[in-house]
Enzyme design. Structure first.
Site, mmCIF file in Angstrom:
data_model
loop_
_atom_site.group_PDB
_atom_site.id
_atom_site.type_symbol
_atom_site.label_atom_id
_atom_site.label_comp_id
_atom_site.label_asym_id
_atom_site.label_seq_id
_atom_site.Cartn_x
_atom_site.Cartn_y
_atom_site.Cartn_z
ATOM 1 N N ILE A 120 0.833 -1.201 0.000
ATOM 2 C CA ILE A 120 0.000 0.000 0.000
ATOM 3 C C ILE A 120 0.872 1.257 0.000
ATOM 4 O O ILE A 120 0.992 1.955 -0.997
ATOM 5 C CB ILE A 120 -0.959 0.001 1.216
ATOM 6 C CG1 ILE A 120 -1.862 -1.240 1.168
ATOM 7 C CG2 ILE A 120 -1.807 1.274 1.227
ATOM 8 C CD1 ILE A 120 -2.753 -1.402 2.386
ATOM 9 N N CYS A 121 1.474 1.555 1.136
ATOM 10 C CA CYS A 121 2.169 2.830 1.321
ATOM 11 C C CYS A 121 3.519 2.905 0.621
ATOM 12 O O CYS A 121 4.104 3.990 0.528
ATOM 13 C CB CYS A 121 2.311 3.128 2.810
ATOM 14 S SG CYS A 121 0.715 3.380 3.614
#
Length: 218
Positions: A120-121
């Site tokens: 995700i990040c």
């Protein structure tokens, strides 16, 4: 990342061209880290940060909702005590203009990223930045996901987008490049000794042996 930049000497990292962004090494993210042993990721990202300090590589620290997810890992903050992490709400770091502006202000195009979680990040900003003209490198062993599959799929997806996977010791090696580079050799060796695992232990032993007078038993 363009095809011509993927091979040749120019594809390797140099301190002068690099900028490092460390994303969300916070308690909440570590609590659900299952792709790697958390202590290994901590060791590796702190080693990477210390290496950036040795080679004067600009480093941007970021957190997400730190009032709920926790402050940046203390060992990492200790490497840059003067810097306050950019605390954001965007899941995708590259959508926060403060982060993008900080990276662009360095004038450097080789963007190195490590963070939690990989899927995700890390993946979101890496893929976006790669599409905006940056040569993006993701430090896979200083990052991690909620599962091994999540981490591995994210790395595969980033590779398809032109992102280069690399490990933290490889970053240090490319920055140093030549052991005759005396300005940084002591600092680089120190980082390896502290965070290089068995290599660090062996290096400490070698220093002990070199300091032992001939004929004296260890």
């Amino acid at each position: 990342m363009s095809t011509e930049n993927k091979a040749g000497l120019g594809a390797l990292l140099t301190p002068e061209e690099s900028v490092l962004t460390l994303i969300d090494h916070q308690p909440f993210q570590f609590a659900n880290l299952h792709s790697h042993e958390p202590t290994m990721v901590i060791n590796n990202v702190v080693g990477l940060a210390k290496a950036a300090r040795v080679f004067d590589v600009p480093t941007i620290l970021t957190t997400v909702l730190e009032e709920r997810g926790g402050l940046l890992l203390q060992g990492l903050q200790d490497v840059f005590p003067e810097q306050k992490p950019i605390n954001r709400t965007f899941i995708n770091t590259w959508q926060d203009e403060r982060v993008v502006d900080a990276v662009k202000a360095t004038g450097r195009k080789k963007l190195i990223i490590a963070g939690l979680w990989t899927e995700i990040c890390v993946a979101m900003p890496a893929i976006q930045a790669a599409g905006e003209g940056f040569e993006v490198f993701v430090v896979t062993d200083a990052s991690g996901g909620v599962s091994k599959e999540a981490h591995d799929m994210a790395v595969q997806r980033m590779i398809q987008a032109g992102v280069v996977p690399i490990t933290w010791m490889a970053v240090l090696g490319e920055w140093q490049r030549d052991w005759a580079r005396e300005k940084t050799v002591q600092g680089a060796a120190g980082v390896q000794a502290q965070h290089g695992g068995a290599s660090g232990v062996a290096f400490a032993w070698e220093m002990q042996l070199l300091a032992t007078p001939a004929g004296e038993e260890a």
